[in-house]
Scaffold this motif. Structure first.
Motif, PDB file in Angstrom:
ATOM      1  N   LEU A  73     -25.266   2.485  35.367  1.00 16.13           N
ATOM      2  CA  LEU A  73     -25.034   1.095  34.982  1.00 16.13           C
ATOM      3  C   LEU A  73     -25.915   0.701  33.796  1.00 16.13           C
ATOM      4  CD1 LEU A  73     -23.546  -1.545  35.877  1.00 16.13           C
ATOM      5  CD2 LEU A  73     -25.577  -2.057  37.246  1.00 16.13           C
ATOM      6  N   ALA A  93     -20.157  -3.611  33.992  1.00 10.02           N
ATOM      7  CA  ALA A  93     -20.145  -3.335  35.428  1.00 10.02           C
ATOM      8  C   ALA A  93     -18.850  -2.628  35.835  1.00 10.02           C
ATOM      9  CB  ALA A  93     -20.299  -4.632  36.213  1.00 10.02           C
ATOM     10  N   VAL A 165     -24.861  -4.658  40.611  1.00 12.98           N
ATOM     11  CA  VAL A 165     -24.574  -4.982  39.209  1.00 12.98           C
ATOM     12  C   VAL A 165     -25.268  -6.261  38.767  1.00 12.98           C
ATOM     13  CG1 VAL A 165     -22.378  -3.755  39.301  1.00 12.98           C
ATOM     14  CG2 VAL A 165     -22.422  -6.229  39.681  1.00 12.98           C
TER      15      VAL A 165
END
Length: 221
Positions: A73, A93, A165
Motif C-alpha cells: 500500500l 487503496a 488503508v
C-alpha cells in the motif's frame, strides 16, 4: 476504579460511521472485482501461456505473497508518484488491494485448473473446440466451481484487509473509528461498535458469496 461504558458520544456520530462503512464496502467491492480479474488472467497465463509469461506471473505472485499488504500500500501511494503516477488515497487503496488479491486469486484458480483431468481437455480437443472455448468452458468454469469456497474465503479476508488503508488517509470504517477515538476519548466503546459492524458486514458478505455460488454454479457451496 471502574468506568461505565458510554455509547452516547459515539452514536451521535453514527452518520460518520455509516459513511465509513459505505467507503469500506466500495473499496472491498472494487478490489474484489479487479483482483478476481487479475487472478483469472494470471491463472490462465501461468497455466497456458508461454514460459516467459508464466515466469513473470510466478514472480509477481511470490513477491506479493511474501511482502506485507501495508508495504504494498505504501509503495503504490508513496513510490509511484516518483515515476509520474500520482494517485488519490482511495485509488491507491483500490490498486494495492486489487494487486494483493490478484496474487492469491491466481494461485487459488491455478490450483483448480491443475485439478482438471487431462483427459477432459483432450476430449474437448477431439471434439474440435477452439482453445478459447476449452479454456473458458472446459477448464475455467469447473476450476472456479471447485475452488469457489477458498476464493470466497479470500474475499472475506479482502473485506477485513480494507481496515489498513486508513494508513494513507483513505476514509474507510477503521479510519473513521480512529478519528472518533481522538474526538471522544472513548476508545473501548468505539472499537466495540466497530467490531460489531465488521462482524455483521462479514456475515452478510458470507451469505452473499454463498448465494452467488449457488446461483452461478448451481450447487451448494
Amino acid at each position: 476504579m471502574q468506568t461505565a461504558l458510554q455509547f452516547g458520544p459515539i452514536l451521535i456520530h453514527l452518520d460518520l460511521l455509516l459513511r465509513g462503512l459505505e467507503k469500506t464496502i466500495q473499496l472491498a467491492a472494487l478490489s474484489i472485482l479487479f483482483g478476481t480479474a487479475i487472478g483469472v488472467l494470471g491463472a490462465v497465463g501461468r497455466s497456458f501461456g508461454p514460459r516467459l509469461v508464466s515466469w513473470v506471473i510466478a514472480a509477481y505472485v511470490e513477491l506479493i505473497r511474501n511482502t506485507p499488504l501495508l508495504i504494498q500500500l505504501y509503495f503504490v501511494f508513496f513510490s509511484l508518484p516518483l515515476f509520474g503516477f500520482k494517485l488519490s488515497s482511495n485509488t491507491a487503496a483500490v490498486v494495492a488491494l486489487s494487486i494483493h488479491l490478484g496474487a492469491y486469486a491466481t494461485e487459488i484458480l491455478r490450483a483448480g485448473i491443475e485439478a482438471i483431468p487431462e483427459g477432459q481437455i483432450e476430449a474437448a480437443k477431439s471434439l474440435g473446440l477452439s482453445r478459447y472455448r476449452i479454456i473458458r468452458h472446459v477448464v475455467l468454469v469447473p476450476a472456479a466451481r471447485a475452488v469457489y469456497p477458498s476464493l470466497s474465503a479470500q474475499f472475506i479476508l479482502q473485506i477485513m484487509g480494507t481496515s489498513i488503508v486508513g494508513a494513507i488517509a483513505a476514509e474507510e470504517l477503521t479510519a473513521v473509528a480512529n478519528n472518533l477515538v481522538m474526538q471522544t476519548f472513548r476508545s473501548f466503546e468505539v472499537y466495540i461498535i466497530i467490531a460489531i459492524i465488521y462482524f455483521v458486514l462479514v456475515q452478510v458478505a458470507s451469505l452473499l458469496f454463498a448465494g452467488i455460488g449457488k446461483l452461478v454454479f448451481r450447487w451448494k457451496v
